[in-house]
Design an enzyme around this catalytic site. Structure first.
Site, PDB file in Angstrom:
ATOM      1  N   SER A 102      24.436  37.394  -8.795  1.00  0.00           N
ATOM      2  CA  SER A 102      25.280  36.207  -8.621  1.00  0.00           C
ATOM      3  C   SER A 102      24.464  34.944  -8.358  1.00  0.00           C
ATOM      4  O   SER A 102      23.689  34.517  -9.201  1.00  0.00           O
ATOM      5  CB  SER A 102      26.302  36.471  -7.508  1.00  0.00           C
ATOM      6  OG  SER A 102      27.261  35.452  -7.446  1.00  0.00           O
ATOM      7  N   ASP A 241      27.978  29.381 -11.121  1.00  0.00           N
ATOM      8  CA  ASP A 241      26.832  30.080 -10.529  1.00  0.00           C
ATOM      9  C   ASP A 241      26.236  31.035 -11.556  1.00  0.00           C
ATOM     10  O   ASP A 241      26.660  31.078 -12.715  1.00  0.00           O
ATOM     11  CB  ASP A 241      27.233  30.796  -9.237  1.00  0.00           C
ATOM     12  CG  ASP A 241      28.140  31.998  -9.466  1.00  0.00           C
ATOM     13  OD1 ASP A 241      28.816  32.032 -10.510  1.00  0.00           O
ATOM     14  OD2 ASP A 241      28.179  32.883  -8.602  1.00  0.00           O
ATOM     15  N   ASP A 243      26.304  34.152 -12.331  1.00  0.00           N
ATOM     16  CA  ASP A 243      27.086  35.127 -13.101  1.00  0.00           C
ATOM     17  C   ASP A 243      28.450  34.596 -13.519  1.00  0.00           C
ATOM     18  O   ASP A 243      29.253  35.330 -14.095  1.00  0.00           O
ATOM     19  CB  ASP A 243      27.221  36.444 -12.345  1.00  0.00           C
ATOM     20  CG  ASP A 243      28.172  36.365 -11.153  1.00  0.00           C
ATOM     21  OD1 ASP A 243      28.273  35.286 -10.551  1.00  0.00           O
ATOM     22  OD2 ASP A 243      28.798  37.390 -10.815  1.00  0.00           O
ATOM     23  N   ASP A 245      31.203  33.598 -11.888  1.00  0.00           N
ATOM     24  CA  ASP A 245      32.488  33.860 -11.222  1.00  0.00           C
ATOM     25  C   ASP A 245      32.816  32.823 -10.160  1.00  0.00           C
ATOM     26  O   ASP A 245      33.872  32.892  -9.526  1.00  0.00           O
ATOM     27  CB  ASP A 245      32.545  35.273 -10.641  1.00  0.00           C
ATOM     28  CG  ASP A 245      31.522  35.522  -9.535  1.00  0.00           C
ATOM     29  OD1 ASP A 245      30.692  34.630  -9.261  1.00  0.00           O
ATOM     30  OD2 ASP A 245      31.545  36.623  -8.948  1.00  0.00           O
TER      31      ASP A 245
END
Length: 445
Positions: A102, A241, A243, A245
């Site tokens: 992430s 960000d 990833d 999400d």
């Protein structure tokens, strides 16, 4: 319930080559997860990843483990976490796996799972997988081994999915948008989505090299996008960000719009259209300003523990649709099963178009209160949360703040730290109050 050994609040995560994040564990994890999750009958698992250099390593290890368990693997390469959830649903796969840490630096990585319906695993299922990890790794007969293939049109499928959440009769024509992809999994997705909807897009953080993910760009490092919005005289900025999400936004004046304000925009828009179901779920860290602003609209608001999985639990419990974290995890269950930064941005832009309003106009009804967080170590001390001295200091501050303030004391889940958070109208007072409580903790030694 038994304590989880490997899984945290969002899968398994850590420094590459150390602790949990080793090739050996990834191999065994693929095998264990394959044995537990192979229930839908398709014997297919989708694997996506972000742009970290270690993604290749963990992808190969997971492939081998899943194949040994008899499951076929479909690779999609670098793709946002919510894209993996979406594609897992559309392909009716047994599970979806995301290789990502992430918003963490490149030297960390992680592995998280989705069910066949695109939802995250429950604690009980993670415990089942951990139980399998304790068993010796076995291998199915050779004729039952899983195969590995690739979904070549995954990016195009997900781009069309994202665009489907914007009103068909509207376009983004006339808007100039800065899109910060954090050198992460959205680098080849997000700019195309907003361009194809008609916006003029200035992309930054869109040149990953395996080592620069989240490095001074993205939703956790907003200085670059704020500067670019002002330099380009853009209408707004969207920061994702690593990833994809999480989302943070920037208005035309360079002011950051965080997850709490995005929740406010979405709730207001849903209420105006008569489609708001119930209220809004935030977390213990959600700004009191969100709570107060929703009160003025008679929109119920409840807080969960920190973590989007806990937000999801409360949404399901109340049968509500909108929830999220101030860090930018936004859930709208009418538009997906997990946090999706691109889709959340599209929903805000849809509200702007419907109301013929700018981003700053949509946030005019919410005033964010100053929030100060102080981390205090308490090694060797009594439990600060049960200390009469600390609790007395907290009560004194709460009395001074009244209804226009809030105190939260929360232990870190990974370090011997007490997080002291104080909110109120005056930043100087809030800072002093937070330090007063922190001093009470330090004096326990």
């Amino acid at each position: 319930m038994k304590q989880r050994q490997f899984f945290g609040t969002d899968g398994i995560r850590g420094k590459v080559g150390a602790g949990k994040m080793t090739p050996e564990l990834a191999l065994k994890l693929g095998w264990a997860a394959g044995r537990v999750l192979s229930r839908a009958g398709t014997h297919k698992v989708i694997i996506g990843k972000d742009t970290r250099i270690s993604g290749y390593l963990f992808e190969s290890a997971l492939e081998a483990g899943l194949s040994a368990a008899g499951l076929d693997v479909m690779l999609i390469g670098p793709m946002p976490t919510p894209a993996v959830a979406y594609l897992t649903r559309t392909f009716r796969a047994e599970a979806g796996i995301v290789i990502s840490a992430s918003h963490n630096p490149y030297y960390d990585n992680g592995i998280k799972f989705f069910y066949t319906d695109g939802s995250k695993l429950e604690d009980a299922v993670e415990l089942e997988i951990e139980a399998e990890l304790e068993k010796p790794l076995t291998c199915v007969e050779s004729h039952l081994l899983g195969k590995v293939g690739r979904i070549d049109d995954a990016a195009g499928r997900y781009i069309e999915y994202c665009k489907s959440h914007f009103p068909a009769e509207q376009t983004l024509s006339g808007l100039k948008i800065v899109v910060d992809c954090a050198h992460g999994a959205t680098y080849h997705i997000a700019p195309s989505v907003f361009k194809e909807l008609g916006a003029e897009v200035i992309a930054i953080g869109d040149k990953p090299n395996g080592l620069n993910i989240n490095d001074k760009v993205g939703a956790t490092s907003m200085a670059k996008i704020c500067e670019t919005v002002l330099e380009e005289n853009a209408d707004l900025g969207i920061a994702l960000d690593g990833d994809g999400d999480r989302i943070m936004m920037v208005n035309r004046y360079g002011r950051v719009i965080d997850g709490d304000e995005i929740l406010y925009i979405l709730a207001c828009d849903a209420q105006k259209r008569g489609v708001l179901q119930g209220g809004v779920v935030g977390t213990l860290m959600s700004n009191l300003g969100l709570d107060l602003a929703l009160q003025t609209l008679d929109i119920p608001f409840v807080r969960s523990k920190v973590g989007d999985r806990y937000v999801m639990e409360l949404l399901k419990e109340h049968d509500w649709k909108i929830g999220g974290e101030n860090s930018g995890h936004i859930l709208n269950l009418d538009h997906g099963t997990t946090g999706d930064g691109i889709v959340a941005g599209i929903l805000v832009l849809a509200a702007m178009r419907r109301q013929s309003a700018s981003l700053e106009e949509l946030t005019a009804g919410i005033t964010m209160l100053p929030q100060v967080l102080v981390n205090v170590r308490f090694e060797g001390a009594d439990d600060p949360l049960s200390s009469e001295v600390v609790l007395a200091a907290k009560a004194e501050v709460e009395q001074k703040l009244g209804a226009r303030g809030r105190v939260l004391l929360r232990k870190s889940g990974t370090e011997p730290l007490l997080r002291v958070m104080v909110e109120g109208d005056d930043r100087a007072d809030v800072t002093q109050f937070a330090n007063d409580i922190a001093d009470a903790v330090r004096n326990l030694v």
